[in-house]
Design an enzyme around this catalytic site. Structure first.
Site, PDB file in Angstrom:
ATOM      1  N   ASN A  16       4.515   4.192   0.176  1.00 55.08           N
ATOM      2  CA  ASN A  16       3.859   3.737   1.415  1.00 55.08           C
ATOM      3  C   ASN A  16       4.573   4.307   2.627  1.00 55.08           C
ATOM      4  O   ASN A  16       3.930   4.709   3.599  1.00 55.08           O
ATOM      5  CB  ASN A  16       3.803   2.208   1.472  1.00 55.08           C
ATOM      6  CG  ASN A  16       2.644   1.660   0.671  1.00 55.08           C
ATOM      7  OD1 ASN A  16       1.496   1.739   1.091  1.00 55.08           O
ATOM      8  ND2 ASN A  16       2.942   1.128  -0.508  1.00 55.08           N
ATOM      9  N   ASN A 108       3.894  -6.928   6.354  1.00 58.71           N
ATOM     10  CA  ASN A 108       4.139  -6.748   4.918  1.00 58.71           C
ATOM     11  C   ASN A 108       2.851  -6.270   4.257  1.00 58.71           C
ATOM     12  O   ASN A 108       1.759  -6.565   4.723  1.00 58.71           O
ATOM     13  CB  ASN A 108       4.571  -8.081   4.287  1.00 58.71           C
ATOM     14  CG  ASN A 108       4.885  -7.937   2.812  1.00 58.71           C
ATOM     15  OD1 ASN A 108       5.533  -6.979   2.396  1.00 58.71           O
ATOM     16  ND2 ASN A 108       4.419  -8.877   1.992  1.00 58.71           N
ATOM     17  N   HIS A 110       0.909  -6.475   0.559  1.00 59.85           N
ATOM     18  CA  HIS A 110       0.921  -7.162  -0.731  1.00 59.85           C
ATOM     19  C   HIS A 110      -0.234  -6.615  -1.576  1.00 59.85           C
ATOM     20  O   HIS A 110      -1.365  -6.513  -1.087  1.00 59.85           O
ATOM     21  CB  HIS A 110       0.766  -8.675  -0.534  1.00 59.85           C
ATOM     22  CG  HIS A 110       0.828  -9.418  -1.831  1.00 59.85           C
ATOM     23  ND1 HIS A 110       1.991  -9.590  -2.542  1.00 59.85           N
ATOM     24  CD2 HIS A 110      -0.156  -9.995  -2.575  1.00 59.85           C
ATOM     25  CE1 HIS A 110       1.747 -10.253  -3.650  1.00 59.85           C
ATOM     26  NE2 HIS A 110       0.454 -10.509  -3.699  1.00 59.85           N
ATOM     27  N   GLU A 175      -3.797   1.352  -0.781  1.00 63.68           N
ATOM     28  CA  GLU A 175      -2.705   0.965   0.130  1.00 63.68           C
ATOM     29  C   GLU A 175      -2.267   2.121   1.019  1.00 63.68           C
ATOM     30  O   GLU A 175      -1.988   1.924   2.209  1.00 63.68           O
ATOM     31  CB  GLU A 175      -1.496   0.480  -0.671  1.00 63.68           C
ATOM     32  CG  GLU A 175      -1.721  -0.831  -1.373  1.00 63.68           C
ATOM     33  CD  GLU A 175      -0.426  -1.428  -1.918  1.00 63.68           C
ATOM     34  OE1 GLU A 175      -0.314  -2.648  -1.885  1.00 63.68           O
ATOM     35  OE2 GLU A 175       0.453  -0.673  -2.370  1.00 63.68           O
TER      36      GLU A 175
HETATM   37  C1  GAR Z   1       3.325  -1.589  -3.093  1.00 67.60           C
HETATM   38  O1  GAR Z   1       2.304  -1.616  -4.060  1.00 67.60           O
HETATM   39  C2  GAR Z   1       3.355  -2.896  -2.337  1.00 67.60           C
HETATM   40  O2  GAR Z   1       2.096  -3.483  -2.193  1.00 67.60           O
HETATM   41  C3  GAR Z   1       4.223  -3.743  -3.229  1.00 67.60           C
HETATM   42  O3  GAR Z   1       5.226  -2.866  -3.679  1.00 67.60           O
HETATM   43  C4  GAR Z   1       4.715  -1.550  -3.754  1.00 67.60           C
HETATM   44  C5  GAR Z   1       5.668  -0.628  -3.050  1.00 67.60           C
HETATM   45  O4  GAR Z   1       5.410   0.701  -3.366  1.00 67.60           O
HETATM   46  N1  GAR Z   1       4.753  -4.839  -2.490  1.00 67.60           N
HETATM   47  C6  GAR Z   1       5.030  -6.006  -3.029  1.00 67.60           C
HETATM   48  O5  GAR Z   1       4.846  -6.263  -4.193  1.00 67.60           O
HETATM   49  C7  GAR Z   1       5.636  -7.004  -2.055  1.00 67.60           C
HETATM   50  N2  GAR Z   1       5.576  -8.320  -2.606  1.00 67.60           N
HETATM   51  P1  GAR Z   1       6.162   1.866  -2.591  1.00 67.60           P
HETATM   52  O6  GAR Z   1       7.651   1.551  -2.635  1.00 67.60           O
HETATM   53  O7  GAR Z   1       5.847   3.115  -3.359  1.00 67.60           O
HETATM   54  O8  GAR Z   1       5.633   1.887  -1.187  1.00 67.60           O
END
Ligand code: GAR
Length: 205
Positions: A16, A108, A110, A175
């Site tokens: 992200n 945040n 989620h 996302e």
């Molecule tokens: C994402 O899918 C985000 O939605 C999730 O972690 C991932 C991070 O991916 N977040 C959570 O679960 C927060 N509770 P990334 O490190 O590749 O961006």
């Protein structure tokens, strides 16, 4: 309320973050990502920050209380002049003092349509429940986990035969597009919080 100097906090991979940095680079997102913090020494987010020339720091949580740890985060964020904190896969819960300090200034993401499937393992929760749609939510952080006012949501279908990995891939593709869009709207939309609702004076995502 929001501004344009962003600090990202991550526990993991950092995809992200990469998409946010690409959105900045392309001129779509009018912000500066000034600092990336991680609570894992090996977090991919730290490497991505280095690749993009963004200052980054591993802050070791070992032996610290939640309050002590959050004070270290706040010191680094304040020193860098950060006024909007963006969480990308940050898996710790903030102390109430940290949330108060950055009230309505922490976003945040989620991987579910809140209020469904809060907490960890959102993809497994969605598959176990048998929902036909899940998705992603970008929201303000308040004192409760995965709870604050919602900025933006994108629904994603659960398909026949989906596995944890296939669902995760589809949701995370959504996302990567959703987070830059949500940050842009949050920054440009002159938002105000009314109870649980985030009211945008200037357009919607
Ligand atoms: C994402 O899918 C985000 O939605 C999730 O972690 C991932 C991070 O991916 N977040 C959570 O679960 C927060 N509770 P990334 O490190 O590749 O961006």
């Amino acid at each position: 309320m929001p501004s344009r100097i962003i600090g990202v906090i991550s526990s993991g991979r950092g995809e992200n973050l990469r998409h946010i940095l690409e959105a900045v680079r392309s001129g779509y997102l009018p912000v500066e990502v000034r600092l990336v913090l991680a609570d894992q020494r090996e977090a991919g987010a730290l490497k991505i920050a280095r690749d993009y020339g963004v200052e980054c720091l591993f802050i070791d949580p070992a032996g610290l209380t939640r309050e002590e740890y959050d004070q270290k985060l706040a010191q680094a964020l304040d020193k860098a002049g950060v006024d909007l904190v963006v969480l990308t896969g940050y898996m710790r819960i903030f102390s109430p003092g940290f949330v108060r300090n950055y009230k309505n200034r922490i976003l945040n993401i989620h991987p579910a349509l809140l209020p469904s499937f809060r907490g960890v393992n959102a993809f497994k929760q969605a598959l176990d429940y048998g929902v036909k749609w899940t998705g992603t939510t970008i929201h303000l952080v308040d004192e409760e986990v995965d709870h604050g006012p919602i900025v933006y949501q994108v629904p994603v279908p659960v398909e026949e035969g989906d596995t944890y990995e296939s669902l995760k891939t589809r949701v995370q593709m959504a996302e990567f597009e959703a987070y830059p869009k949500a940050i842009k709207v949050f920054i440009e939309g002159r938002p105000r919080v009314e109870g649980r609702r985030l009211v945008l004076e200037n357009g919607s995502p």
